[in-house]
Scaffold this active site. Structure first.
Site, PDB file in Angstrom:
ATOM      1  N   CYS A 108      66.016  14.300  41.307  1.00 15.75           N
ATOM      2  CA  CYS A 108      67.472  13.380  41.747  1.00 15.75           C
ATOM      3  C   CYS A 108      68.383  13.748  40.772  1.00 15.75           C
ATOM      4  O   CYS A 108      69.659  13.535  41.211  1.00 15.75           O
ATOM      5  CB  CYS A 108      66.723  12.199  41.764  1.00 15.75           C
ATOM      6  SG  CYS A 108      66.200  11.580  40.185  1.00 15.75           S
ATOM      7  N   HIS A 278      66.056   6.652  38.406  1.00 16.62           N
ATOM      8  CA  HIS A 278      66.432   7.593  39.614  1.00 16.62           C
ATOM      9  C   HIS A 278      67.942   7.794  39.944  1.00 16.62           C
ATOM     10  O   HIS A 278      68.382   6.795  39.509  1.00 16.62           O
ATOM     11  CB  HIS A 278      65.756   6.893  40.692  1.00 16.62           C
ATOM     12  CG  HIS A 278      65.999   7.619  42.275  1.00 16.62           C
ATOM     13  ND1 HIS A 278      65.747   8.761  42.449  1.00 16.62           N
ATOM     14  CD2 HIS A 278      66.725   7.194  43.434  1.00 16.62           C
ATOM     15  CE1 HIS A 278      66.106   9.342  43.538  1.00 16.62           C
ATOM     16  NE2 HIS A 278      66.522   8.341  44.369  1.00 16.62           N
ATOM     17  N   ASN A 298      71.071   8.354  49.100  1.00 14.73           N
ATOM     18  CA  ASN A 298      69.992   8.680  48.261  1.00 14.73           C
ATOM     19  C   ASN A 298      69.582  10.207  48.681  1.00 14.73           C
ATOM     20  O   ASN A 298      70.321  10.736  49.494  1.00 14.73           O
ATOM     21  CB  ASN A 298      68.781   7.666  48.729  1.00 14.73           C
ATOM     22  CG  ASN A 298      67.427   7.669  47.756  1.00 14.73           C
ATOM     23  OD1 ASN A 298      67.472   8.429  46.768  1.00 14.73           O
ATOM     24  ND2 ASN A 298      66.734   6.867  48.024  1.00 14.73           N
TER      25      ASN A 298
END
Length: 335
Positions: A108, A278, A298
């Site tokens: 990520c 994240h 995302n």
């Protein structure tokens, strides 16, 4: 240093799981509990037959890592709108609308960076340069400055790498777009889907300084460089001003297991254990039913959340969302 941080974040996950009286992650009980709270968001299932080790692996941002120099404040002189969506502001930049999929890899930190970098290259070239910057190049070639590849990394290291070594183009898995498309397949979040199963396993692919067959220019000539990389203060207005003036930014926050169940509305933590850090891309802001939010992309594919996007509470550093903002500027001479 990152090994220590990674160990600490794992310990955090373990201790929080032990002391937690919450419902099992990804369970119907958790969904029902969140929805009964009448909070600002709705829960539902995004992951069906996945192992929890996979979900923890997705959270690959090492929080509190090395800091980039902070850019000078400039929000005081700006009049900012109540809501802003980079997708609407720069409609000729298609990457702003794009949602990628990091697969079974804690990348990520690389995705949040290359997504925002792709957007900014287009924005600052006034739409003349449309390129999907390669997550593969970032993930595999940055090395220890960025952390540990699929086992987690630093958003700040990613932006620094862009200014030092540049990044080639590269689209989604199996897209054959660009010099180095992503090599890790999307995995299956659903019960009867066709993608491979999601696991917590997965090594970082090797750094290959060669473009895929049939692509030109060469790897070296395909590099896009950043001319600056910096952190943005945790001041809400400064973050808004940065996005408004320069385009989407990368941020990172603490993920709790209730976030995995996000479907719509403005997320704020209700219940569940800490899963890890994240990294994501923030592309705007607004207010929904009197609740201020950040608009966020995302990297868990379009079948997660609200077509791959989510909103999270703005202005209270919720889950640390305002504490880890990084960005940078592309080199003008490339355009």
């Amino acid at each position: 240093m990152w090994q220590l941080l990674a160990t600490l974040s794992c310990l955090l996950v373990l201790t929080s799981a032990r002391s937690s009286l919450h419902f099992p992650p990804l369970s119907d009980e958790m969904v029902n509990y969140v929805n009964k709270q009448n909070t600002t968001w709705k829960a539902g299932h995004n992951f069906y037959n996945v192992d929890l080790s996979y979900v923890k692996k997705l959270c690959g941002a090492i929080l509190g890592g090395p800091k980039l120099p902070q850019r000078d404040a400039f929000a005081a002189d700006m009049v900012l709108p109540d809501s802003f969506d980079a997708r609407e502001q720069w409609p000729n930049c298609p990457t702003i609308k794009e949602i990628r999929d990091q697969g079974s890899c804690g990348s990520c930190w690389a995705f949040g960076a290359v997504e925002a970098i792709s957007d900014r290259i287009c924005i600052h070239s006034k739409g003349r340069v449309n390129v999907e910057v390669s997550a593969e190049d970032m993930l595999t070639c940055c090395g220890s400055e960025c952390g540990d590849g699929c086992n987690g990394g630093f958003p700040s290291g990613a932006w620094n790498f862009w200014t030092k070594k540049g990044l080639v183009s590269g689209g989604l898995y199996d897209s054959h777009v660009g010099c180095r498309p992503y090599s890790i397949p999307p995995c299956e979040h659903h019960v009867n889907g066709s993608r491979p199963p999601c696991t917590g396993e997965g090594d970082t692919p090797k750094c290959s300084k060669i473009c895929e067959p049939g692509y030109s220019p060469s790897y070296k000539d395909d590099k896009h460089f950043g001319c600056s990389s910096y952190s943005v203060s945790s001041n809400e207005k400064e973050i808004m001003a940065e996005i408004y003036k320069n385009g989407p930014v990368e941020g990172a926050f603490s993920v709790y297991s209730d976030f995995l169940l996000y479907k719509s509305g403005v997320y704020q933590h209700v219940s569940g254990e800490m899963m890890g850090g994240h990294a994501i891309r923030i592309l705007g802001w607004g207010v929904e039913n009197d609740t201020p939010y950040w608009l966020v992309g995302n990297s868990w594919n379009t079948d997660w959340g609200d077509k791959g996007f989510f909103k999270i509470l703005r202005g209270q550093d919720h889950c640390g969302i305002e504490s880890e903002i990084v960005a940078g500027m592309p080199c003008a001479h490339q355009h």
